[in-house]
Design a protein around this motif. Structure first.
Motif, PDB file in Angstrom:
ATOM      1  N   SER A 180      -2.541  15.578   3.530  1.00 20.43           N
ATOM      2  CA  SER A 180      -2.210  16.997   3.662  1.00 20.43           C
ATOM      3  C   SER A 180      -1.444  17.544   2.459  1.00 20.43           C
ATOM      4  N   PHE A 181      -0.552  16.759   1.880  1.00 12.24           N
ATOM      5  CA  PHE A 181       0.278  17.268   0.792  1.00 12.24           C
ATOM      6  C   PHE A 181      -0.385  17.139  -0.575  1.00 12.24           C
ATOM      7  N   LEU A 182      -1.077  16.019  -0.809  1.00 16.31           N
ATOM      8  CA  LEU A 182      -1.685  15.800  -2.115  1.00 16.31           C
ATOM      9  C   LEU A 182      -3.208  15.858  -2.093  1.00 16.31           C
ATOM     10  N   ASN A 183      -3.765  16.005  -0.898  1.00 12.17           N
ATOM     11  CA  ASN A 183      -5.215  16.017  -0.730  1.00 12.17           C
ATOM     12  C   ASN A 183      -5.838  14.732  -1.292  1.00 12.17           C
ATOM     13  N   LYS A 184      -5.160  13.617  -1.035  1.00  7.68           N
ATOM     14  CA  LYS A 184      -5.614  12.305  -1.512  1.00  7.68           C
ATOM     15  C   LYS A 184      -5.655  11.334  -0.334  1.00  7.68           C
ATOM     16  N   SER A 185      -6.668  10.464  -0.352  1.00  5.84           N
ATOM     17  CA  SER A 185      -6.747   9.404   0.661  1.00  5.84           C
ATOM     18  C   SER A 185      -5.825   8.267   0.240  1.00  5.84           C
ATOM     19  N   LEU A 186      -5.524   7.363   1.159  1.00  9.35           N
ATOM     20  CA  LEU A 186      -4.687   6.220   0.805  1.00  9.35           C
ATOM     21  C   LEU A 186      -5.316   5.352  -0.281  1.00  9.35           C
ATOM     22  N   PRO A 187      -6.630   5.083  -0.233  1.00  7.46           N
ATOM     23  CA  PRO A 187      -7.213   4.316  -1.339  1.00  7.46           C
ATOM     24  C   PRO A 187      -7.028   5.011  -2.695  1.00  7.46           C
ATOM     25  N   GLN A 188      -7.131   6.334  -2.729  1.00  2.00           N
ATOM     26  CA  GLN A 188      -6.925   7.066  -3.983  1.00  2.00           C
ATOM     27  C   GLN A 188      -5.476   6.936  -4.467  1.00  2.00           C
ATOM     28  N   ILE A 189      -4.539   7.079  -3.546  1.00  2.00           N
ATOM     29  CA  ILE A 189      -3.115   6.961  -3.897  1.00  2.00           C
ATOM     30  C   ILE A 189      -2.800   5.544  -4.349  1.00  2.00           C
ATOM     31  N   ASN A 190      -3.275   4.549  -3.600  1.00  3.45           N
ATOM     32  CA  ASN A 190      -3.015   3.157  -3.961  1.00  3.45           C
ATOM     33  C   ASN A 190      -3.609   2.825  -5.324  1.00  3.45           C
ATOM     34  N   SER A 191      -4.783   3.353  -5.615  1.00 12.77           N
ATOM     35  CA  SER A 191      -5.418   3.130  -6.913  1.00 12.77           C
ATOM     36  C   SER A 191      -4.581   3.757  -8.030  1.00 12.77           C
ATOM     37  N   ARG A 192      -4.111   4.962  -7.787  1.00 10.61           N
ATOM     38  CA  ARG A 192      -3.279   5.655  -8.796  1.00 10.61           C
ATOM     39  C   ARG A 192      -2.034   4.840  -9.112  1.00 10.61           C
ATOM     40  N   TRP A 193      -1.336   4.387  -8.059  1.00 12.04           N
ATOM     41  CA  TRP A 193      -0.113   3.623  -8.273  1.00 12.04           C
ATOM     42  C   TRP A 193      -0.415   2.279  -8.940  1.00 12.04           C
ATOM     43  N   ALA A 194      -1.525   1.668  -8.605  1.00  7.41           N
ATOM     44  CA  ALA A 194      -1.909   0.394  -9.237  1.00  7.41           C
ATOM     45  C   ALA A 194      -2.117   0.601 -10.741  1.00  7.41           C
ATOM     46  N   GLN A 195      -2.770   1.691 -11.112  1.00  3.08           N
ATOM     47  CA  GLN A 195      -2.992   1.991 -12.530  1.00  3.08           C
ATOM     48  C   GLN A 195      -1.663   2.214 -13.255  1.00  3.08           C
ATOM     49  N   LEU A 196      -0.754   2.968 -12.621  1.00  2.48           N
ATOM     50  CA  LEU A 196       0.546   3.231 -13.239  1.00  2.48           C
ATOM     51  C   LEU A 196       1.353   1.941 -13.381  1.00  2.48           C
ATOM     52  N   ALA A 197       1.315   1.103 -12.371  1.00  2.00           N
ATOM     53  CA  ALA A 197       2.054  -0.167 -12.417  1.00  2.00           C
ATOM     54  C   ALA A 197       1.470  -1.080 -13.493  1.00  2.00           C
ATOM     55  N   PHE A 198       0.149  -1.149 -13.563  1.00  3.07           N
ATOM     56  CA  PHE A 198      -0.511  -2.012 -14.549  1.00  3.07           C
ATOM     57  C   PHE A 198      -0.186  -1.580 -15.976  1.00  3.07           C
ATOM     58  N   SER A 199      -0.128  -0.273 -16.191  1.00  2.00           N
ATOM     59  CA  SER A 199       0.155   0.249 -17.531  1.00  2.00           C
ATOM     60  C   SER A 199       1.658   0.279 -17.841  1.00  2.00           C
ATOM     61  N   GLY A 200       2.477  -0.057 -16.849  1.00  2.00           N
ATOM     62  CA  GLY A 200       3.924  -0.046 -17.048  1.00  2.00           C
ATOM     63  C   GLY A 200       4.541   1.330 -16.990  1.00  2.00           C
ATOM     64  N   LYS A 201       3.798   2.318 -16.514  1.00  2.00           N
ATOM     65  CA  LYS A 201       4.278   3.701 -16.484  1.00  2.00           C
ATOM     66  C   LYS A 201       4.930   4.095 -15.165  1.00  2.00           C
ATOM     67  N   GLY A 202       4.925   3.206 -14.198  1.00  2.00           N
ATOM     68  CA  GLY A 202       5.552   3.547 -12.925  1.00  2.00           C
ATOM     69  C   GLY A 202       5.329   2.473 -11.894  1.00  2.00           C
ATOM     70  N   LYS A 203       6.109   2.570 -10.839  1.00  2.00           N
ATOM     71  CA  LYS A 203       5.912   1.668  -9.711  1.00  2.00           C
ATOM     72  C   LYS A 203       5.858   2.495  -8.445  1.00  2.00           C
ATOM     73  N   PRO A 204       5.076   2.038  -7.482  1.00  2.00           N
ATOM     74  CA  PRO A 204       4.912   2.834  -6.264  1.00  2.00           C
ATOM     75  C   PRO A 204       6.208   2.924  -5.468  1.00  2.00           C
ATOM     76  N   PRO A 205       6.290   3.922  -4.600  1.00  2.00           N
ATOM     77  CA  PRO A 205       7.460   4.008  -3.728  1.00  2.00           C
ATOM     78  C   PRO A 205       7.590   2.732  -2.888  1.00  2.00           C
ATOM     79  N   GLU A 206       8.813   2.366  -2.609  1.00  2.00           N
ATOM     80  CA  GLU A 206       9.062   1.229  -1.729  1.00  2.00           C
ATOM     81  C   GLU A 206       8.547   1.570  -0.334  1.00  2.00           C
ATOM     82  N   SER A 207       8.000   0.581   0.355  1.00  2.00           N
ATOM     83  CA  SER A 207       7.492   0.810   1.715  1.00  2.00           C
ATOM     84  C   SER A 207       8.515   0.375   2.755  1.00  2.00           C
ATOM     85  N   LEU A 208       8.673   1.192   3.760  1.00  2.00           N
ATOM     86  CA  LEU A 208       9.523   0.824   4.889  1.00  2.00           C
ATOM     87  C   LEU A 208       8.871  -0.315   5.666  1.00  2.00           C
TER      88      LEU A 208
END
Length: 151
Positions: free
Chosen positions: A80-108
């Motif tokens: 609803s907020f980003l108009n992205k599915s979980l696979p899309q979000i997980n892929s984005r964060w994986a790319q950022l983590a791999f490139s060293g540009k970010g890490k995903p939010p911590e999961s509860l």
């Protein structure tokens, strides 16, 4: 009698569909326990949750938390907020983590008000999203996200 049974089944299916869709329509807010953290614009919040922004003006670096993988709230929030599915979000964060540009939010560990509150209590620069109905006592709302608006 058959007609009445079919109508009853129809209402049951409708009720179940509404129950499943409820988190997507519940509306979400971004919260913190830190009184000095500034309010967040919708565009900055999107940038935070897409990994494009790591800090807020005049406040500095922030930390984000996510509901657990598979949580209906996590799925509904990103859809609803980003108009992205979980696979899309997980892929984005994986790319950022791999490139060293970010890490995903911590999961509860669990999707509960107590888990959100405990995480925020241990992370003074923390931001969490929660359904409006789940805002813990003492939390400060940084952004009330309007649901159902075309983006």
């Amino acid at each position: 009698m058959t007609h009445c049974g079919a109508t009853g089944a129809h209402w049951l299916l409708l009720w179940l569909a509404m129950l499943v869709a409820w988190p997507a329509r519940a509306g979400y807010v971004l919260i913190t326990l830190n009184d000095s953290m500034p309010a967040i614009s919708e565009s900055k919040a999107r940038m935070l949750y897409l990994g494009k922004l790591k800090s807020l003006d005049s406040f500095g670096r922030v930390e984000l938390v996510d509901f657990p993988e598979g949580s209906v709230h996590k799925q509904a929030f990103y859809q609803s907020f980003l108009n992205k599915s979980l696979p899309q979000i997980n892929s984005r964060w994986a790319q950022l983590a791999f490139s060293g540009k970010g890490k995903p939010p911590e999961s509860l560990v669990e999707a509960s008000e107590q888990a959100v509150l405990a995480w925020l209590a241990h992370h003074p620069r923390g931001i969490a999203y929660v359904p409006r109905s789940m805002v813990p006592r003492g939390a400060r709302i940084l952004l009330d996200i309007e649901q159902g608006v075309d983006r």
